[in-house]
Design a protein around this motif. Structure first.
Motif, short mmCIF file in Angstrom:
data_model
loop_
_atom_site.label_atom_id
_atom_site.label_comp_id
_atom_site.label_asym_id
_atom_site.label_seq_id
_atom_site.Cartn_x
_atom_site.Cartn_y
_atom_site.Cartn_z
N TYR A 156 47.32 3.33 -24.06
CA TYR A 156 46.11 3.04 -23.13
C TYR A 156 46.57 1.97 -22.31
O TYR A 156 45.74 2.28 -20.62
CB TYR A 156 44.72 1.81 -23.56
N LEU A 157 47.30 0.67 -22.00
CA LEU A 157 47.93 0.17 -20.58
C LEU A 157 49.10 1.36 -20.49
O LEU A 157 49.07 0.93 -18.88
CB LEU A 157 49.05 -0.99 -21.57
N GLU A 158 49.69 2.46 -20.96
CA GLU A 158 50.94 2.71 -19.82
C GLU A 158 50.12 3.71 -19.04
O GLU A 158 50.20 4.03 -18.17
CB GLU A 158 51.42 3.80 -21.13
N LYS A 159 48.85 4.44 -20.20
CA LYS A 159 47.97 5.45 -18.60
C LYS A 159 47.35 3.89 -18.06
O LYS A 159 47.11 4.72 -16.74
CB LYS A 159 46.52 6.09 -19.71
N ASN A 160 47.16 3.10 -17.64
CA ASN A 160 45.73 2.07 -17.08
C ASN A 160 46.52 1.53 -16.27
O ASN A 160 46.59 0.93 -15.12
CB ASN A 160 44.68 1.98 -17.57
N LEU A 161 48.26 1.46 -16.97
CA LEU A 161 48.84 -0.22 -15.66
C LEU A 161 50.48 0.60 -15.39
O LEU A 161 50.89 0.18 -14.64
CB LEU A 161 48.94 -0.98 -16.79
N GLY A 162 50.81 1.96 -16.19
CA GLY A 162 52.33 2.57 -16.08
C GLY A 162 52.09 3.19 -14.78
O GLY A 162 51.34 3.04 -13.91
#
Length: 232
Positions: A226-232
């Motif tokens: 989820y972090l990679e999708k939204n912050l990556g």
């Protein structure tokens, strides 16, 4: 913009976000313990209340049962706490302090230069350890519906967690918008509460042949993705 200018409570950004409770121990207790013996007696009362909370829920807590379980007189309980609600409020306050010393420390650590999987592990592992060390915390964190005192304590706990997740995200991505940051923080907190639920069901899951550690690892992977999708 500097890091310090970003670090703030997300409640300032969203009117529907949780707000901290103003209840304090000093308003609820009859007296503060004087000396080591008084503090030990007060701690005994709170420790006993925590045990009862884990074993049978908030309904099991009353001054008579608590005094009998702790091996003290009811009068001794009333020396420090005016009623059941005062005990639960003080217990919530104590977990807030323990939360600050454990979970919040994990959320406030330096994560600069780390990949998302490492960040998740460094933050979540101490939080999971805290949940296992203090099982009564889960009852407060769950916000027992219909119990105002527990709900207030849970509100403070959740605000602490949400605020520090939000600020951690800003340290990772300083230019993250407040709306997006708060949304991501809420999703991460929801996944963490899922872990809390699994830990609470650990014995039952084990009896059924499951492995809570494996399930927690799955949730950590979900957090990372989820972090990679939204912050990556």
């Amino acid at each position: 913009m500097s890091k310090s200018s970003h670090s703030q409570s997300p409640s300032n950004k969203a009117p529907n976000s949780p707000v901290s409770c103003d209840d304090s121990i000093s308003q609820k207790t009859r007296r503060h313990p004087s000396g080591k013996r008084g503090q030990q007696r007060r701690d005994l009362i709170l420790d006993t209340a925590a045990d009862l909370l884990v074993e049978a829920g908030v309904e099991a807590i009353n001054t008579n049962v608590l005094a009998e379980r702790a091996g003290i007189s009811v009068g001794s309980v009333y020396q420090y706490f005016s009623n059941k609600e005062a005990i639960l409020t003080a217990l919530g306050e104590r977990y807030i302090q323990q939360l600050s010393n454990n979970i919040i420390t994990a959320l406030q650590q330096d994560v600069s230069g780390l990949d998302f999987a490492t960040i998740v592990s460094r933050v979540i592992d101490p939080m999971v350890a805290f949940e296992r060390q203090y099982p009564a915390f889960r009852h407060l964190n769950a916000g027992q519906e219909g119990q105002i005192t527990l709900a207030q304590a849970a509100q403070r706990v959740e605000q602490e967690i949400l605020t520090n997740i939000y600020n951690l995200l800003l340290r990772v991505r300083p230019h993250l918008s407040p709306i997006q940051g708060l949304q991501i923080a809420r999703v991460m907190k929801a996944l963490y509460k899922g872990m809390s639920y699994l830990i609470g069901q650990e014995q039952e899951i084990h009896i059924q042949g499951g492995d809570v550690n494996s399930l927690i690892a799955d949730l950590k992977r979900m957090m990372t993705e989820y972090l990679e999708k939204n912050l990556g």
